[in-house]
Motif scaffolding. Sequence first.
Motif, short mmCIF file in Angstrom:
data_model
loop_
_atom_site.label_atom_id
_atom_site.label_comp_id
_atom_site.label_asym_id
_atom_site.label_seq_id
_atom_site.Cartn_x
_atom_site.Cartn_y
_atom_site.Cartn_z
N ARG A 12 22.98 -15.35 55.95
CA ARG A 12 22.84 -16.71 55.40
C ARG A 12 22.71 -16.64 53.88
N ARG A 13 23.50 -17.47 53.19
CA ARG A 13 23.34 -17.51 51.73
C ARG A 13 22.13 -18.37 51.39
N PRO A 14 21.35 -17.95 50.40
CA PRO A 14 20.19 -18.77 50.03
C PRO A 14 20.62 -20.16 49.56
N VAL A 15 19.77 -21.12 49.83
CA VAL A 15 20.03 -22.50 49.41
C VAL A 15 19.26 -22.77 48.12
N VAL A 16 19.97 -23.32 47.14
CA VAL A 16 19.33 -23.65 45.87
C VAL A 16 19.51 -25.15 45.61
N GLY B 140 16.92 -12.39 43.08
CA GLY B 140 17.30 -11.02 43.46
C GLY B 140 18.78 -10.73 43.40
N PHE B 141 19.51 -11.48 42.55
CA PHE B 141 20.95 -11.24 42.43
C PHE B 141 21.30 -10.91 40.98
N GLY B 142 22.56 -10.50 40.78
CA GLY B 142 23.09 -10.29 39.44
C GLY B 142 22.55 -9.03 38.79
N PRO B 143 22.96 -8.81 37.53
CA PRO B 143 22.62 -7.56 36.85
C PRO B 143 21.11 -7.39 36.62
N ASP B 144 20.38 -8.51 36.53
CA ASP B 144 18.93 -8.43 36.28
C ASP B 144 18.12 -8.70 37.54
N ILE C 160 28.35 -24.60 33.81
CA ILE C 160 27.25 -23.60 33.83
C ILE C 160 26.64 -23.54 35.23
N GLU C 161 26.40 -24.71 35.80
CA GLU C 161 25.86 -24.76 37.18
C GLU C 161 26.76 -24.01 38.15
N ALA C 162 28.07 -24.01 37.86
CA ALA C 162 29.04 -23.41 38.79
C ALA C 162 28.73 -21.92 39.02
N ARG C 163 28.06 -21.29 38.06
CA ARG C 163 27.73 -19.86 38.23
C ARG C 163 26.82 -19.64 39.44
N LEU C 164 26.11 -20.69 39.83
CA LEU C 164 25.21 -20.54 40.99
C LEU C 164 26.00 -20.38 42.29
N ASP C 165 27.23 -20.94 42.30
CA ASP C 165 28.00 -20.95 43.55
C ASP C 165 28.36 -19.54 44.02
N GLU C 166 28.38 -18.59 43.07
CA GLU C 166 28.71 -17.21 43.47
C GLU C 166 27.70 -16.65 44.47
N TRP C 167 26.44 -17.10 44.33
CA TRP C 167 25.38 -16.48 45.12
C TRP C 167 24.78 -17.40 46.17
N PHE C 168 24.84 -18.70 45.88
CA PHE C 168 24.01 -19.63 46.66
C PHE C 168 24.82 -20.77 47.26
N ASP C 169 24.28 -21.37 48.31
CA ASP C 169 24.74 -22.69 48.74
C ASP C 169 23.95 -23.71 47.91
N VAL C 170 24.66 -24.42 47.07
CA VAL C 170 23.98 -25.25 46.08
C VAL C 170 23.94 -26.71 46.55
#
Length: 342
Positions: free
Chosen positions: A4-8, A313-317, A18-28
């Motif tokens: 399940r992808r996390p929901v944000v 807990g995602f991305g380079p950092d 800018i918000e679109a970057r969230l779509d890579e990781w999350f269900d927004v």
Amino acid sequence: MAERRPVVWVSQPLYADIEARLDEWFDVVRTPTVTDHAPEAIAAALAGADGALVTLNDRIGAAEVAAAPRLRAVASVGVGYDSLDVAALAARGIVATNTPGVLTEATADFGIALMMAAARRMTEAERWLRDGRWNGWGFHAFHGAGIHGSTLGILGMGRIGQGIARRARGFGRRGLYHNRSRLPPGVERDCAAEWVARDALFGQVDHLVLALPYAPENHHIVDAAALARMKPGATLTNIARGGLVDEGALADALQAGRLAAAGLDVFEGEPAVDPRLLACDNVVLTPHIASATLPTRRAMVSLAVDNLVAAMGFGPDAGRPPHPVTPPFDASRGSGDGGSTH
Ligand code: GLV
């Protein structure tokens, strides 16, 4: 089965690219129009969310935290985070973050502009002109409070306070500041500002600018007693939080002419403005816009997205958001505006 992808939840429409970057990781879950969310609506939105991107209008208190069993991170767009109950968030291990640094220069610019507009009666004079009352150059019209050569005081010497002090070096007088912790001598020199005790600051300056974070212990730090200590004819500028000032006492001081003027970008009950302040000609009122330039607001949202992705807990950092305000901290990264004082 796919994980399940996390929901944000994104509480306000910000900048789509800018918000679109969230779509890579999350269900927004987005908010299509600017919305004044009632506390129950925030609780309902958080009930199904693993993370949230919020602004300082979206207050998250203990009740909202209790209603959010899955919540792991809250990224607030803004440097001040008094809209978040950090103790309740931290107690649940929810990481909260803010966006210091990227708004320092725009906010410091605005602090100087607001102080100068108030001292030199710019909006009062403009209203008079627009009313068609200008019949010729008036030698005696609109005498303001002088700025060059006066003593500027800053309460709260974090990044923004320091930015204001650096700009004020051009006014030709050493500044005074009060902060809970004194700045290193090199920074004081660079800011041309000298530490004084809080009461001395109120009593010694011609123009006082508030640049400190709001916390319950700072509530009405500028009260009737503090205002009574200020020099007759001084000005007060607030670009921090409305709750720092007793607005009724300020209106009394302005109406009595004890203070020459005030510049206020923030209000205790905003967006409502105390009618006693609205009735004063010698106050410049702006709707909480100190950081409002497009590049600055975009940088704030971008940093909030970085914070959220990393805190989730995602991305380079991953696991190391740039600006956490709740533990666990990576102390080497720094956080907050650093300007708290009481
Ligand atoms: C605005 O008030 C902020 O805290 O960023």
